[in-house]
Write a protein that holds these residues in place. Structure first.
Motif, PDB file in Angstrom:
ATOM      1  N   ILE A   1      -6.363  13.314  -1.081  1.00 45.69           N
ATOM      2  CA  ILE A   1      -5.922  13.029   0.217  1.00 45.69           C
ATOM      3  C   ILE A   1      -6.379  14.004   1.221  1.00 45.69           C
ATOM      4  CG2 ILE A   1      -4.067  11.513  -0.627  1.00 45.69           C
ATOM      5  CD1 ILE A   1      -2.238  13.775   0.170  1.00 45.69           C
ATOM      6  N   SER A   2      -6.467  13.976   2.406  1.00 45.27           N
ATOM      7  CA  SER A   2      -6.617  14.942   3.395  1.00 45.27           C
ATOM      8  C   SER A   2      -5.970  15.883   3.371  1.00 45.27           C
ATOM      9  CB  SER A   2      -6.618  13.944   4.602  1.00 45.27           C
ATOM     10  OG  SER A   2      -6.814  14.890   5.861  1.00 45.27           O
ATOM     11  N   PRO A   3      -6.408  17.039   3.637  1.00 52.64           N
ATOM     12  CA  PRO A   3      -5.537  18.254   3.400  1.00 52.64           C
ATOM     13  C   PRO A   3      -4.523  18.457   4.591  1.00 52.64           C
ATOM     14  CG  PRO A   3      -7.754  18.948   3.715  1.00 52.64           C
ATOM     15  CD  PRO A   3      -7.753  17.500   3.630  1.00 52.64           C
ATOM     16  N   ASN A   4      -4.915  17.836   5.523  1.00 53.72           N
ATOM     17  CA  ASN A   4      -3.886  17.609   6.840  1.00 53.72           C
ATOM     18  C   ASN A   4      -2.743  16.444   6.967  1.00 53.72           C
ATOM     19  OD1 ASN A   4      -5.477  15.527   7.571  1.00 53.72           O
ATOM     20  ND2 ASN A   4      -5.975  16.004   9.445  1.00 53.72           N
ATOM     21  N   ALA A   5      -2.588  16.063   5.732  1.00 51.92           N
ATOM     22  CA  ALA A   5      -1.508  14.985   5.324  1.00 51.92           C
ATOM     23  C   ALA A   5      -0.269  15.734   5.428  1.00 51.92           C
ATOM     24  CB  ALA A   5      -1.706  14.358   4.110  1.00 51.92           C
ATOM     25  N   PRO A   6       0.790  14.905   6.029  1.00 49.47           N
ATOM     26  CA  PRO A   6       1.956  15.501   6.062  1.00 49.47           C
ATOM     27  C   PRO A   6       2.681  15.620   4.775  1.00 49.47           C
ATOM     28  CG  PRO A   6       1.814  13.419   7.573  1.00 49.47           C
ATOM     29  CD  PRO A   6       0.689  13.686   6.832  1.00 49.47           C
ATOM     30  N   ASP A   7       3.507  16.612   4.520  1.00 49.80           N
ATOM     31  CA  ASP A   7       4.062  17.109   3.451  1.00 49.80           C
ATOM     32  C   ASP A   7       4.650  15.725   2.673  1.00 49.80           C
ATOM     33  OD1 ASP A   7       3.602  19.681   3.772  1.00 49.80           O
ATOM     34  OD2 ASP A   7       5.420  19.995   4.618  1.00 49.80           O
ATOM     35  N   GLU A   8       5.487  14.782   3.095  1.00 49.77           N
ATOM     36  CA  GLU A   8       5.990  13.691   2.301  1.00 49.77           C
ATOM     37  C   GLU A   8       4.909  12.716   1.801  1.00 49.77           C
ATOM     38  OE1 GLU A   8       6.670  10.228   5.827  1.00 49.77           O
ATOM     39  OE2 GLU A   8       8.190  11.685   5.409  1.00 49.77           O
ATOM     40  N   VAL A   9       3.805  12.913   2.643  1.00 48.29           N
ATOM     41  CA  VAL A   9       2.648  12.186   2.249  1.00 48.29           C
ATOM     42  C   VAL A   9       1.903  12.910   0.792  1.00 48.29           C
ATOM     43  CG1 VAL A   9       0.213  11.263   2.540  1.00 48.29           C
ATOM     44  CG2 VAL A   9       2.116  10.858   4.337  1.00 48.29           C
ATOM     45  N   LYS A  10       1.863  14.096   0.815  1.00 47.58           N
ATOM     46  CA  LYS A  10       1.490  14.990  -0.316  1.00 47.58           C
ATOM     47  C   LYS A  10       2.420  14.968  -1.374  1.00 47.58           C
ATOM     48  CE  LYS A  10      -0.980  18.486   2.560  1.00 47.58           C
ATOM     49  NZ  LYS A  10      -0.934  19.852   3.094  1.00 47.58           N
ATOM     50  N   LYS A  11       3.585  14.716  -1.160  1.00 49.29           N
ATOM     51  CA  LYS A  11       4.593  14.444  -2.288  1.00 49.29           C
ATOM     52  C   LYS A  11       4.307  13.269  -2.845  1.00 49.29           C
ATOM     53  CE  LYS A  11       8.201  15.465  -4.712  1.00 49.29           C
ATOM     54  NZ  LYS A  11       8.073  15.071  -6.082  1.00 49.29           N
TER      55      LYS A  11
ATOM     56  N   MET B   1       0.819  -1.084   0.162  1.00 47.00           N
ATOM     57  CA  MET B   1      -0.146  -0.031  -0.045  1.00 47.00           C
ATOM     58  C   MET B   1       0.838   1.440   0.004  1.00 47.00           C
ATOM     59  SD  MET B   1      -3.016  -1.351  -0.042  1.00 47.00           S
ATOM     60  CE  MET B   1      -4.328  -0.245   0.013  1.00 47.00           C
ATOM     61  N   PRO B   2       0.371   2.275  -1.039  1.00 52.13           N
ATOM     62  CA  PRO B   2       1.306   3.434  -0.860  1.00 52.13           C
ATOM     63  C   PRO B   2       1.236   4.317   0.437  1.00 52.13           C
ATOM     64  CG  PRO B   2      -0.622   3.677  -2.290  1.00 52.13           C
ATOM     65  CD  PRO B   2      -0.455   2.368  -1.818  1.00 52.13           C
ATOM     66  N   ILE B   3       2.353   4.910   0.812  1.00 52.88           N
ATOM     67  CA  ILE B   3       2.255   5.882   1.981  1.00 52.88           C
ATOM     68  C   ILE B   3       1.066   6.804   2.216  1.00 52.88           C
ATOM     69  CG2 ILE B   3       3.735   7.467   0.959  1.00 52.88           C
ATOM     70  CD1 ILE B   3       5.173   7.891   3.593  1.00 52.88           C
ATOM     71  N   TRP B   4       0.664   7.161   0.989  1.00 53.80           N
ATOM     72  CA  TRP B   4      -0.414   8.099   1.210  1.00 53.80           C
ATOM     73  C   TRP B   4      -1.960   7.534   1.305  1.00 53.80           C
ATOM     74  CZ3 TRP B   4      -3.866   6.975  -2.698  1.00 53.80           C
ATOM     75  CH2 TRP B   4      -3.572   6.405  -3.932  1.00 53.80           C
ATOM     76  N   TRP B   5      -2.037   6.239   1.244  1.00 48.29           N
ATOM     77  CA  TRP B   5      -3.430   5.539   1.350  1.00 48.29           C
ATOM     78  C   TRP B   5      -4.157   5.809   2.834  1.00 48.29           C
ATOM     79  CZ3 TRP B   5      -6.085   3.403  -2.163  1.00 48.29           C
ATOM     80  CH2 TRP B   5      -7.277   2.597  -1.971  1.00 48.29           C
ATOM     81  N   GLY B   6      -3.326   5.859   3.742  1.00 48.71           N
ATOM     82  CA  GLY B   6      -4.107   6.142   5.074  1.00 48.71           C
ATOM     83  C   GLY B   6      -4.652   7.507   5.200  1.00 48.71           C
ATOM     84  N   TYR B   7      -4.257   8.383   4.116  1.00 44.37           N
ATOM     85  CA  TYR B   7      -5.025   9.688   4.003  1.00 44.37           C
ATOM     86  C   TYR B   7      -5.746   9.885   2.890  1.00 44.37           C
ATOM     87  CZ  TYR B   7      -1.466  10.855   7.176  1.00 44.37           C
ATOM     88  OH  TYR B   7      -0.685  11.085   8.471  1.00 44.37           O
TER      89      TYR B   7
END
Length: 51
Positions: free
Chosen positions: A21-31, A4-10
């Motif tokens: 993805i959720s706007p409150n996701a960390p920068d690395e997740v957004k990237k 699963m990709p790192i962003w999946w939880g968001y």
């Protein structure tokens, strides 16, 4: 099995599926999500399906 990709939880979904993805996701997740979108766009333009 695919990891699963790192962003999946968001990930956020609507009736049509993944919508962002959720706007409150960390920068690395957004990237990572932006990188995924770029990969998907490239694959679509070359007609390669990403699973």
């Amino acid at each position: 099995m695919r990891e699963m990709p790192i962003w999946w939880g968001y990930a956020e979904f609507d009736d049509d599926g993944l919508c962002g993805i959720s706007p409150n996701a960390p920068d690395e997740v957004k990237k990572a999500y932006e990188d995924y979108l770029a990969e998907e766009e490239e694959a679509t333009s070359t007609r390669i399906k990403i699973y």
